[in-house]
Structure formats: structure tokens, C-alpha cells
Design a protein around this motif. Structure first.
Motif, PDB file in Angstrom:
ATOM      1  N   THR A   1      41.371  40.297  49.091  1.00  0.00           N
ATOM      2  CA  THR A   1      40.041  40.492  49.290  1.00  0.00           C
ATOM      3  C   THR A   1      39.517  41.828  48.473  1.00  0.00           C
ATOM      4  N   VAL A   2      38.607  42.165  47.995  1.00  0.00           N
ATOM      5  CA  VAL A   2      38.123  43.087  47.348  1.00  0.00           C
ATOM      6  C   VAL A   2      36.429  43.536  48.137  1.00  0.00           C
ATOM      7  N   VAL A   3      36.449  44.880  48.403  1.00  0.00           N
ATOM      8  CA  VAL A   3      35.259  45.471  48.899  1.00  0.00           C
ATOM      9  C   VAL A   3      34.818  46.334  47.940  1.00  0.00           C
ATOM     10  N   SER A   4      33.587  46.229  47.545  1.00  0.00           N
ATOM     11  CA  SER A   4      32.863  47.186  46.562  1.00  0.00           C
ATOM     12  C   SER A   4      31.604  47.814  47.269  1.00  0.00           C
ATOM     13  N   ASP A   5      31.445  49.210  47.032  1.00  0.00           N
ATOM     14  CA  ASP A   5      30.481  49.713  47.490  1.00  0.00           C
ATOM     15  C   ASP A   5      29.100  49.163  46.697  1.00  0.00           C
ATOM     16  N   SER A   6      29.389  48.917  45.797  1.00  0.00           N
ATOM     17  CA  SER A   6      28.183  48.270  44.700  1.00  0.00           C
ATOM     18  C   SER A   6      27.421  47.195  45.473  1.00  0.00           C
ATOM     19  N   THR A   7      28.224  46.329  46.034  1.00  0.00           N
ATOM     20  CA  THR A   7      27.705  45.107  46.776  1.00  0.00           C
ATOM     21  C   THR A   7      28.178  45.166  48.296  1.00  0.00           C
ATOM     22  N   PRO A   8      27.647  46.147  49.114  1.00  0.00           N
ATOM     23  CA  PRO A   8      28.628  46.461  50.485  1.00  0.00           C
ATOM     24  C   PRO A   8      28.618  45.136  51.479  1.00  0.00           C
ATOM     25  N   ASP A   9      27.457  44.159  50.886  1.00  0.00           N
ATOM     26  CA  ASP A   9      27.531  43.061  52.074  1.00  0.00           C
ATOM     27  C   ASP A   9      28.336  41.903  51.484  1.00  0.00           C
ATOM     28  N   VAL A  10      29.187  42.144  50.553  1.00  0.00           N
ATOM     29  CA  VAL A  10      30.015  41.037  50.087  1.00  0.00           C
ATOM     30  C   VAL A  10      31.559  41.489  50.127  1.00  0.00           C
ATOM     31  N   LEU A  11      32.233  40.335  50.389  1.00  0.00           N
ATOM     32  CA  LEU A  11      33.711  40.328  50.341  1.00  0.00           C
ATOM     33  C   LEU A  11      33.925  39.231  49.335  1.00  0.00           C
ATOM     34  N   TYR A  12      34.776  39.924  48.232  1.00  0.00           N
ATOM     35  CA  TYR A  12      35.133  38.999  47.131  1.00  0.00           C
ATOM     36  C   TYR A  12      36.822  38.403  47.306  1.00  0.00           C
TER      37      TYR A  12
ATOM     38  N   ASN B   1      31.597  48.362  33.942  1.00  0.00           N
ATOM     39  CA  ASN B   1      31.098  48.483  35.539  1.00  0.00           C
ATOM     40  C   ASN B   1      31.805  47.348  36.220  1.00  0.00           C
ATOM     41  N   TYR B   2      32.769  46.788  35.986  1.00  0.00           N
ATOM     42  CA  TYR B   2      33.127  45.816  36.757  1.00  0.00           C
ATOM     43  C   TYR B   2      34.941  45.907  36.956  1.00  0.00           C
ATOM     44  N   TYR B   3      35.342  45.248  37.780  1.00  0.00           N
ATOM     45  CA  TYR B   3      36.924  45.441  38.501  1.00  0.00           C
ATOM     46  C   TYR B   3      37.575  44.388  37.923  1.00  0.00           C
ATOM     47  N   SER B   4      38.696  44.722  37.319  1.00  0.00           N
ATOM     48  CA  SER B   4      39.476  43.832  36.754  1.00  0.00           C
ATOM     49  C   SER B   4      40.784  43.932  37.295  1.00  0.00           C
ATOM     50  N   VAL B   5      41.269  42.676  37.946  1.00  0.00           N
ATOM     51  CA  VAL B   5      42.535  42.731  38.683  1.00  0.00           C
ATOM     52  C   VAL B   5      43.831  41.928  38.063  1.00  0.00           C
TER      53      VAL B   5
ATOM     54  N   THR C   1      41.516  38.208  36.549  1.00  0.00           N
ATOM     55  CA  THR C   1      40.012  38.119  36.454  1.00  0.00           C
ATOM     56  C   THR C   1      39.540  37.780  35.078  1.00  0.00           C
ATOM     57  N   SER C   2      40.249  37.265  34.235  1.00  0.00           N
ATOM     58  CA  SER C   2      40.020  37.011  32.987  1.00  0.00           C
ATOM     59  C   SER C   2      38.884  36.018  33.011  1.00  0.00           C
ATOM     60  N   HIS C   3      38.806  34.947  33.787  1.00  0.00           N
ATOM     61  CA  HIS C   3      37.701  33.966  33.710  1.00  0.00           C
ATOM     62  C   HIS C   3      36.351  34.377  34.482  1.00  0.00           C
ATOM     63  N   VAL C   4      36.675  35.671  35.284  1.00  0.00           N
ATOM     64  CA  VAL C   4      35.446  36.109  35.874  1.00  0.00           C
ATOM     65  C   VAL C   4      35.276  37.563  35.533  1.00  0.00           C
ATOM     66  N   PRO C   5      35.256  37.962  34.492  1.00  0.00           N
ATOM     67  CA  PRO C   5      35.359  39.435  34.102  1.00  0.00           C
ATOM     68  C   PRO C   5      33.982  40.444  34.720  1.00  0.00           C
ATOM     69  N   ASN C   6      33.113  39.615  34.793  1.00  0.00           N
ATOM     70  CA  ASN C   6      31.834  40.470  35.375  1.00  0.00           C
ATOM     71  C   ASN C   6      31.565  40.019  36.888  1.00  0.00           C
ATOM     72  N   TYR C   7      32.201  39.702  37.569  1.00  0.00           N
ATOM     73  CA  TYR C   7      32.034  39.036  38.976  1.00  0.00           C
ATOM     74  C   TYR C   7      32.459  40.243  40.239  1.00  0.00           C
ATOM     75  N   ILE C   8      33.081  41.322  39.899  1.00  0.00           N
ATOM     76  CA  ILE C   8      33.156  42.265  40.871  1.00  0.00           C
ATOM     77  C   ILE C   8      32.646  43.665  40.393  1.00  0.00           C
ATOM     78  N   PRO C   9      31.656  44.017  40.766  1.00  0.00           N
ATOM     79  CA  PRO C   9      30.693  45.343  40.155  1.00  0.00           C
ATOM     80  C   PRO C   9      31.769  46.496  40.869  1.00  0.00           C
ATOM     81  N   PHE C  10      31.873  47.489  40.059  1.00  0.00           N
ATOM     82  CA  PHE C  10      32.673  48.615  40.450  1.00  0.00           C
ATOM     83  C   PHE C  10      31.993  49.932  39.736  1.00  0.00           C
ATOM     84  N   LEU C  11      31.032  50.467  40.589  1.00  0.00           N
ATOM     85  CA  LEU C  11      30.373  51.607  40.060  1.00  0.00           C
ATOM     86  C   LEU C  11      30.827  52.900  40.664  1.00  0.00           C
ATOM     87  N   ASP C  12      31.290  52.901  41.951  1.00  0.00           N
ATOM     88  CA  ASP C  12      31.727  54.142  42.610  1.00  0.00           C
ATOM     89  C   ASP C  12      32.920  53.689  43.501  1.00  0.00           C
TER      90      ASP C  12
END
Length: 845
Positions: free
Chosen positions: A579-590, A532-536, A554-565
Motif C-alpha cells: 500500500t502506498v500513501v501519497s500526500d499528492s492524492t491524500p484521499d487515495v490508497l494505491y 513526478n511519480y513513484y516507481s516501486v 510499476t513498469s506498466h503503470v509508470p505515471n500511476y502514483i504521484p509523488f511531489l512531496d
């Protein structure tokens, strides 16, 4: 017991989800709204700048950049397109009919999946990935039931025969006169003229019109004087030897008895329209129906050609023909691949005359691509207006389906659009489709007879598995195409040509379609879904092997960026940021900040920026500025966030998002936009000295606030909290290879944390036990004021540089130390140092 100190020379390593004992010294547990600057340390992010309000909807957000003075922002969804200048001015866009149908997309679909955009100078192509490309229903009119008779040359003792529907007319030359050296003319084996000058046009006339009425006499008895039974003519016109009755009487008395023969005129071929121009006949049946036709000459058919719907060689075609006449040049009988079609174009524009044969498309084939199903074009005109309309894609001009097949994307859905090597490119299924060189709107071969280097390219990915192509990246001037599981490189030995190019697999890495690929110098950044996460991944050429390879960043942050949709990634080399924008956390820029020197990566820091009660719908970089489309309080916004390095100081804007400046008469009552979160706003006034002073808000009711005092210079903005949670500190020891290893034995009883700060306003350091989330802990506040310095003077900004010592009094594994601030003044933390007593019963060797 030994007193040990552990220095953190910087705090710019970002977040790590590894075990604390495995982290780098400069990594942390959490980092929010701080940027990791190798120059200025851990620094407050820049505030969000409001550009303009926009509709609150699900839009794809793209830049339109022509040049430095021509930059605009584009919002697009199924309801239409909206264009804004970078200053925030809405542009008027004229729309052609049919756009709504083209932009139609399934409800709820990610607009970044539905719409792809490419800007070329003043033209912006808009592609809907849900639309199937079709051909036009219009077709070239078939050229049926017509024929051309071409008399190529004339010779004596030659007869031409034309047969139409079983009726034959023959015309020939024979019986050369010994005195004049000229032959006689025969029509249907009857002598109609003696001593004639041979002419191709005359033969054509006789074949089409038959012969005129005439009378001739033939002697009935052979005599020595006229043993060859010479024919004597007596009729008006040019065909005569005896011109008067007296002349005949003289011959008759002299040459015994003659027999008179009367020949009626022949009308040629009934039921047909035959038009002549020079030595060419244009033949068609009056009712338009089919007919049989044959042409021959007694010189092995070398003196004439019959042209119907096809010929064997191009040289068989006449130089005089009807305008628009189409013929197929067959070439090799064994193959249709070398067949092509030509159309006659008269020189003077007349309906029938001299001209040239030009290559054309097969009669009955489609004109070309249906513009309603192809990408549309948004044009910024010279007068400043905007127009969105269908594109005038080049029509099919040559060949048939064998010699010039339809573009490979016909009856398929286009997935992406981009420009490479001066060609407009599409991706669809397993195909890369490229326009003709320097002719972006042409996807047809120049000629059906020869494949040229400039012709369009349609090439499938070379792989033994299914290659679904979705995205692309440009790396070191090389095109890398991304499939769902493989990466392919477009290669060609010399110039890019459809004859030699290939799309070969260079790596096998999963790719999450429609999330985006970022090109940054010699590297590409892309990602895939992992659980359920995004790997870059960072994709580039290995300095050791020279081959393409991808490294997971993202090997040291494998569960940092949620990616459901939905998820979208963008980046810029200008600010070394991703910069990553995920609808799973719409108020956050990774945010991923990196710095690479040669083959050494000196920074790889992940952290996040948060925006309270906000939905981030789109993002892209324009140099160092991150442009955002977001929705807040039911209102859409276009905003910017400066991601560049900056020297912290008093001249910077206050750390308040969406700052609004009010100027006017002094008052305590202000109307503010309804989208402000009144529980999170701060009011400031600018004193005559330039210092920003906080003004108390007594009451906030919807879009109206009441201040504790009247001010005439008010600034309103939303606070954003900066937070930094230190990683659990460990004593480390270097091994023989030079790498550090954490020592987990013994007890390290921390005493203090010394924090070095620079030009910082108020912040709070909280110390609490890590095993009790509900514990209040101890808070140590820095006000920005230091007694005995200028920061303690009334009327001066509370900002200072120095060191702060924070008591810990806990074991290293039990201490949770966090920095927080929501001040309008910035913070920057340069370094830190842990100090404590280390107790162990075992000495490591």
C-alpha cells in the motif's frame, strides 16, 4: 466477416497504462474500490471500520505490538505522543521533563522523516532524526598529583631510597649478626636497630616517618677487643643493646674511652600527607600541587615500585591502594592503542586497603552519551501505566579515545533505528552502528585491551561513492541497508563480530529516503522518485544468477502514483499486498496485490481505494488489517481496512465506510457526527429478518438528519463508489513462442459483453464512445433482482449470481465500457466475454 468471441477468464490483473494492444487480457484502464482476488474475482473492497477518534494533526502513525494481547497504536509529532489500545481507548502517558525539546522538528517536515520507532517487548524506542547526538558534559575526575610507593619484597644488604622534592630518606638492611643471623636496620646510613626481622611494611614505615631520636657511643681508640668500632646504644625503645648505665660503665671501663653522639628525630617529608597501609604508601602534597618523586633500591629496583599516573605493566601495581586510585597502563611505548586505565577498588569498601584493580575510563573523559539527545523510551509498565523517559544508556567504563573511541554516531544525527542479530542498530550518514550483543543500551567496548565478538560494531559502507544510509530491510535473515543510490548487505564469515563483518554493496538502485522499505518473505519492496511519480521495485535474489537484483513492478503503470512531496509505503505478506500513501492524492490508497508461486508471479495488480473528502496521514499493516490514521471534517480517526480474502455473502457488513450503529426508541430524528459528509451518507435499518433496508433521508443539516420514517435500529455510513473501466479489447493470436499478439488490422465490430457475476447487488454498466467524454452513453442497470428467483421475493436481499449481457454495437477501439456501483451491497465479477464481427481484407500468415 467472422463472428469472434474473446474470453476474459478473470478481471484481476489490475490497472495498466500501456497501450491497450500491449496489455494482458485481464488488465484494465481504471479500477477503484475493487479488490483483485484470485479466489473470488473482482470483488468490492471491505468497508472502512472506525476504531476511535484522534487529534487532527500531522502525526507519524506506528504500531506498538508486544504480543497478541498487547497491541497499541502510537501517534507522534513535535507536540508529544498519544497511545491508544486497538479497541480505541486512550492511554494515560506520564512524560519526563525535556521530551518537548527532544521531539522538536522543523515546521512542515514529514513526521515519518522526523520520527522512527522500534518496539522491543514492553519498551518502545522513539528516535528524532533532527537531533544531534552529544556526549555528557560530566567527566571522570582526573587523579592528579598523587603517588603510591609499593615495597614489593625485602632482602638483606638492600637499601631503599625515596626522594620527594629533593629530600631523600633511605632505609636499608645490612651487617648480619653471626649469632642471630639477622641484619641491622639503617636509616639515612645510620644504624638504628640491630638484629631485626625484615619486613616490607617496616621499610614503608621508615621511608615515610624518618627515624626516632637516639644516642650512641663510639669508641675513640681501636683495641684488639673492639677493632671494628662497634656502635653501642643507650636509649629507650626497641633499639638498644646496653639497657642500663651500669652496663655502660662496665663496657666503658673495659673498652677504654668512648665518644657520645646524640641524634635528633627526623620527621620524614614536611608539607606532605603520607598514609600507609601494609607495605604501600599513599603520598600527596598538602596543597594538592605537583611535586617530584623518585624511588629506587639497590636490587636494580626489583624490590619496590613507584606508581604515579601511569605504569609500564599491570604487574607493577600494588595489591594495596586507595579506593578509586586511577592509573594508566602504558604497554607498548610505540603506540597508544594498547594503553588502558585501571581503578583500584578495595575489598571491604574502606578508603585504603587490599583490593583489586578494575579497568576504567580515562580520567577527564566523558561519562558517556547524553540521554537527552539519544532516543527516548516509551515503557508499558506491569501495572498498565505508560511512561516516556530518557534511556539510561551505558556509561563509558574503559579506555581512552585511542583504545576505546567514542561511538561513531556522536556529533551526528541518527537516521533510523532497528533490531538485528540481537543488537540495537542505528543508521547515520554512511555508517551502520550496532550495540553490544544482547546489550541494547551499550555502545562501548567491554575492555580496551581486547576486541571481543560481543563488542559494538561501527562499520561504514564499502563503496567508492558517497553512501547515504537511510533505511533497511531483512531478507532471508540477511540485513540489507538502503542508501540513496545503493543497497548494501551486512556479512560476516562466521559469527557477527566487529573483527570480521563488512557492509558491501550488492546492488545499485535509487531509493527515495523515508518512504519506507517493506520486508515480505524473500523479497523487499522499495521505491524512488521518477519525475513526478513513484516507481516501486521488488528486490530479491535471482533464481538464475544467485545475485541480488531489483525488478520495477510499476513498469506498466509508470505515471500511476504521484509523488511531489511526501509518500509512505507499507505492506504485509499475510495479505500479499503493498500500500502506498501519497500526500499528492491524500484521499487515495494505491494498492498492489501480488501472488508468487515459486519463481512464477501469478498476479501483479495495481489499483486504488478512494475515500471521499479524507486526508490519509499514516498507514501500517497488522497481519491482514490495514490500520489508517486519517483526517475528515476536521476530526482525526484511527480506522481499519480488512485486506484478507473473504467469501462474499449476506453475513458481511454493508459496503458503507465508517458505519455507525444506533439503537433505541423508534424516531425519525438522529444526531450524527459532524464529520459525516451528509451528501454522501446512506441510512439503513435492519428488519426482523436481518435484511438491511434503505431508509430515505428527508433532510440533513450539519450533524442532524431527519428520516422519512421512524426507525429504532439505524445504521449510518458513507457510500463509496466502485468503478471498473475495461481495457480496449483486441483479438489476439499466439505466435510460435506461445505469447499472444494483438491484431490491430481489420475491424472488430463488438456486439455484446457478457459479464459473469457472483453474489452481487445492484450495479450499472455504462457504454459510451471513447472519443467523446461528454457523451451520456447507455446505462444498463442490474438491480440484484432476477424474476422467477428468490431474489424477487419481498423481504429478501437483492443479491444474485449469474450472467448479464450488455449490448455494445461499437467498434472495439471506440467503446468505453465501465462498471459502477455505490450500493451498500457487494459485487463480485468472475469473468467476461466480448463478442463481435471481425472484418478484414488481409489474412495474416
Amino acid at each position: 466477416m467472422t463472428l469472434l468471441s474473446k474470453a476474459l477468464s478473470s478481471l484481476t490483473g489490475g490497472v495498466s497504462q500501456q497501450s491497450p494492444s500491449l496489455r494482458l487480457y485481464n488488465q484494465c484502464e481504471e479500477q477503484e474500490n475493487f479488490r483483485s482476488s484470485l479466489v473470488n474475482g473482482l470483488q468490492s473492497r471491505r468497508p472502512l471500520e472506525l476504531i476511535n477518534e484522534a487529534p487532527a494533526g500531522d502525526y507519524a502513525f506506528y504500531p506498538i505490538d508486544r504480543d497478541e494481547d498487547g497491541k497499541y497504536n502510537l501517534l507522534i509529532n513535535s507536540t508529544g505522543v498519544k497511545v491508544y489500545s486497538v479497541e480505541g481507548d486512550a492511554q494515560t502517558v506520564a512524560v519526563d521533563g525535556g521530551l518537548d525539546a527532544y521531539l522538536n522538528a522543523p515546521a512542515g517536515q514529514d513526521p515519518y522523516q522526523s520520527y522512527k520507532v522500534l518496539t522491543l517487548a514492553d519498551h518502545t524506542f522513539i528516535l528524532n532524526t533532527n537531533t544531534t547526538v552529544r556526549l555528557l558534559s560530566q567527566t571522570y575526575t582526573p587523579w592528579k598529583n598523587q603517588a603510591l610507593v609499593f615495597i614489593k619484597q625485602v632482602q638483606a644488604s638492600t637499601t631503599w631510597s625515596l626522594t620527594i622534592n629533593g629530600q631523600t630518606v633511605s632505609v636499608g638492611y645490612g651487617g648480619v649478626n653471626n649469632e642471630s643471623g639477622l641484619p641491622h636496620l639503617y636509616v639515612n646510613s645510620i644504624l638504628v636497630q640491630q638484629n631485626v626481622n625484615m619486613s616490607t611494611s617496616d621499610i614503608a614505615t621508615r621511608l615515610s616517618g624518618g627515624s626516632p631520636a637516639h644516642t650512641y657511643y663510639v669508641q675513640t681508640t681501636d683495641t684488639a677487643y673492639n677493632s671494628d668500632k662497634t656502635y653501642y646504644f643507650l636509649f629507650s625503645g626497641s633499639y638498644r643493646e646496653i639497657t642500663t648505665a651500669a652496663m655502660w660503665a662496665t663496657y666503658k671501663e673495659k673498652n677504654n674511652v668512648y665518644e657520645r653522639v646524640d641524634i635528633a628525630a627526623t620527621s620524614g617529608f614536611s608539607g606532605f600527607t603520607i598514609t600507609q597501609s601494609a607495605s604501600t604508601l599513599w603520598i600527596r602534597k598538602n596543597d594538592g600541587g605537583a611535586f617530584s618523586i623518585g624511588l629506587s633500591d639497590t636490587r636494580s629496583d626489583t624490590c619496590s615500585y613507584l606508581v604515579t599516573s601511569k605504569v609500564q605493566q599491570f604487574s607493577d601495581l600494588p595489591t594495596v591502594a586507595p579506593d578509586g586510585y586511577i592509573c594508566r597502563v602504558v604497554g607498548s611505548i610505540a603506540s597508544n592503542a594498547d594503553d588502558y586505565y585501571v581503578m583500584f577498588v578495595t575489598n571491604s569498601g574502606t578508603s585504603f586497603g587490599k583490593g583489586v584493580w578494575e579497568e576504567c575510563a580515562e580520567p577527564g573523559s566523558s561519562f558517556g552519551l547524553d540521554p537527552a539527545t539519544m532516543p527516548w523510551k516509551l515503557v508499558h509498565k506491569a501495572d498498565g501505566t505508560w511512561q516516556i523517559s530518557k534511556v539510561a544508556w551505558k556509561e563509558k567504563l574503559t579506555g581512552d579515545l585511542d583504545s576505546s573511541p567514542n561511538p561513531s554516531f556522536v556529533d551526528k544525527k541518527l537516521r533510523n533505528i532497528f533490531l538485528f542479530a540481537n543488537r540495537l542498530c542505528f543508521l547515520t550518514e554512511d555508517l551502520l552502528c550496532m550495540s553490544a550483543a544482547a546489550d541494547y543500551e551499550n555502545f562501548w567496548n567491554e575492555t580496551a585491551t581486547t576486541l571481543t565478538d560481543a563488542d559494538p560494531i561501527f562499520i561504514s559502507a564499502s563503496t567508492d561513492s558517497v553512501a547515504d544510509l537511510y533505511d533497511f530491510g531483512i531478507q532471508d535473515d540477511e540485513l540489507i541497508v538502503f542508501g540513496s543510490h545503493d543497497q548494501f548487505k551486512l556479512s560476516s564469515p562466521d559469527v557477527l563480530s566487529p573483527k570480521t563483518c563488512a557492509l558491501n554493496s550488492v546492488a545499485s538502485n535509487a531509493y527515495a529516503r523515508n518512504t519506507g522499505v517493506v520486508s515480505a518473505g524473500s523479497r523487499l519492496y522499495f521505491g524512488h522518485k521518477k519525475g513526478n511519480y513513484y516507481s516501486v521495485c521488488e528486490f530479491g535474489t535471482s533464481a538464475y544468477t544467485g545475485s541480488k537484483e531489483a525488478t520495477v513492478i510499476t513498469s506498466h503503470v509508470p505515471n500511476y502514483i504521484p509523488f511531489l512531496d511526501r509518500l509512505h509505503v507499507c505492506g504485509t505478506e499475510n495479505a500479499n499486498a503493498l500500500t502506498v500513501v501519497s500526500d499528492s492524492t491524500p484521499d487515495v490508497l494505491y494498492i498492489y496485490q501480488y501472488y508468487i508461486a515459486g519463481t512464477n508471479k501469478l498476479q501483479a495488480a495495481w489499483h486504488k481505494y478512494t475515500f471521499k473528502n479524507t486526508q490519509i496521514k499514516g498507514a501500517f499493516y497488522r497481519e491482514n488489517l490495514l490500520w489508517l490514521f486519517m483526517i475528515k471534517g476536521g476530526t482525526g480517526f484511527i480506522t481499519t481496512l480488512d485486506m484478507s480474502e473473504y467469501m462474499q455473502g449476506l453475513d458481511n457488513r454493508p459496503c458503507l465506510d465508517l458505519l455507525t450503529d444506533y439503537e433505541g426508541e423508534a424516531t425519525a430524528e438522529y444526531d450524527i457526527p459532524a464529520w459525516y459528509d451528509t451528501s454522501n451518507i446512506m441510512a439503513l435499518t435492519r428488519l426482523a429478518s436481518g435484511v438491511l433496508q434503505i431508509v430515505e433521508i428527508k433532510e440533513a443539516n450539519g450533524s442532524h438528519i431527519t428520516l422519512a420514517k421512524a426507525v429504532d435500529n439505524l445504521l449510518i455510513g458513507e457510500k463509496y463508489n466502485r468503478r471498473y473501466l475495461f481495457s480496449t479489447p483486441y483479438i489476439t493470436q499466439k505466435d510460435r513462442s506461445g505469447s499472444e499478439k494483438a491484431i490491430t488490422t481489420g475491424r472488430w465490430q463488438l456486439q455484446t459483453l457478457t459479464l459473469s457475476y457472483d453474489d452481487s447487488g445492484p450495479f450499472t454498466v455504462t457504454v459510451k464512445p471513447s472519443y467523446d467524454d461528454n457523451a451520456e452513453g447507455y446505462q444498463y442497470q442490474f438491480s440484484g433482482i432476477r424474476v422467477g428467483t428468490q431474489t424477487a421475493i419481498i423481504g429478501r436481499t437483492s443479491i444474485d449470481s449469474g450472467e448479464m449481457s450488455i449490448p455494445i454495437r461499437m467498434r472495439n477501439t471506440e467503446a468505453r465500457v465501465q462498471i459502477d456501483s455505490d450500493s451498500h451491497l457487494p459485487q463480485a465479477f468472475i469473468s467476461a466475454s466480448w463478442q463481435g464481427n471481425y472484418i478484414t481484407k488481409v489474412r495474416q500468415i
